[in-house]
Scaffold this active site. Structure first.
Site, PDB file in Angstrom:
ATOM      1  N   HIS A 103       0.837  -1.203   0.000  1.00 59.42           N
ATOM      2  CA  HIS A 103       0.000   0.000   0.000  1.00 59.42           C
ATOM      3  C   HIS A 103       0.865   1.245   0.000  1.00 59.42           C
ATOM      4  O   HIS A 103       2.012   1.226   0.441  1.00 59.42           O
ATOM      5  CB  HIS A 103      -0.949  -0.005   1.201  1.00 59.42           C
ATOM      6  CG  HIS A 103      -0.247  -0.139   2.515  1.00 59.42           C
ATOM      7  ND1 HIS A 103       0.176  -1.350   3.008  1.00 59.42           N
ATOM      8  CD2 HIS A 103       0.131   0.788   3.423  1.00 59.42           C
ATOM      9  CE1 HIS A 103       0.766  -1.167   4.180  1.00 59.42           C
ATOM     10  NE2 HIS A 103       0.765   0.123   4.452  1.00 59.42           N
ATOM     11  N   HIS A 105       0.892   5.356   1.138  1.00 59.77           N
ATOM     12  CA  HIS A 105       0.269   6.401   1.958  1.00 59.77           C
ATOM     13  C   HIS A 105       0.329   7.723   1.194  1.00 59.77           C
ATOM     14  O   HIS A 105       1.411   8.122   0.726  1.00 59.77           O
ATOM     15  CB  HIS A 105       1.053   6.597   3.256  1.00 59.77           C
ATOM     16  CG  HIS A 105       1.053   5.420   4.184  1.00 59.77           C
ATOM     17  ND1 HIS A 105       0.254   5.351   5.300  1.00 59.77           N
ATOM     18  CD2 HIS A 105       1.766   4.263   4.163  1.00 59.77           C
ATOM     19  CE1 HIS A 105       0.482   4.206   5.940  1.00 59.77           C
ATOM     20  NE2 HIS A 105       1.400   3.527   5.268  1.00 59.77           N
TER      21      HIS A 105
END
Ligand code: AMP
Ligand code: ZN
Length: 141
Positions: A103, A105
């Site tokens: 992922h 940010h």
């Protein structure tokens, strides 16, 4: 077939099993707000498939991921009135990765918000920098 991990919280978010504040979706990419933001509007862009780190994501997803990062990043800036944006990406626990599903940010930043994300210092000797550059160049090329 898209890889899944039945114990993974982000796989459960992508499938709808766990609720999230969704902000974006494309064929292979999904984005939602971080539940514990650095500041409001902090978003997470994830692959729909379960790949443990950035280094495991198939290269052919690169263009779709970049499109998602640009679309969500621009939207985060507009929605929050931010003056800037950090893209952060943690791989493995030593680097602060808590959720083992790759992922990114997207963190809105404001002038004088006082956040200091990492300390830096120059190399103590130039030989080390030259040697590391040669090793990394040989191994990445
Ligand atoms: P990392 O340390 O890079 O693995 O970041 C994982 C992030 O996932 C953290 O910033 C958490 O706040 C966030 N997070 C964990 N669970 C959830 C959830 N259910 N919904 C939204 N964000 C979450
Ligand atoms: Zn997963």
């Amino acid at each position: 077939m898209i890889p899944k991990d039945s114990d993974c919280i982000f796989c459960k978010i992508v499938s709808g099993e766990i609720p999230c504040a969704k902000v974006y979706e494309s064929e292979n990419v999904f984005a939602f707000l971080d539940i514990a933001p650095v500041c409001p509007g902090h978003a997470l862009v994830v692959t729909k498939g379960h790949y443990p780190t950035l280094l495991d994501i198939p290269e052919e997803m690169g263009a779709e991921l970049t499109a998602a990062l640009k679309a969500v990043g621009n939207a985060v800036i507009k929605a929050t009135g931010a003056h800037g944006l950090n893209l952060m990406q943690n791989n493995h626990e030593a680097a602060g990765q808590l959720v083992h599903h790759a992922h990114f940010h997207l963190i809105p930043r404001f002038t004088d918000d006082g956040l200091e994300l990492w300390p830096q210092a120059p190399y103590e000797n130039n030989d080390e920098m030259t040697r590391l550059a040669a090793d990394i160049a040989a191994m990445s090329g």
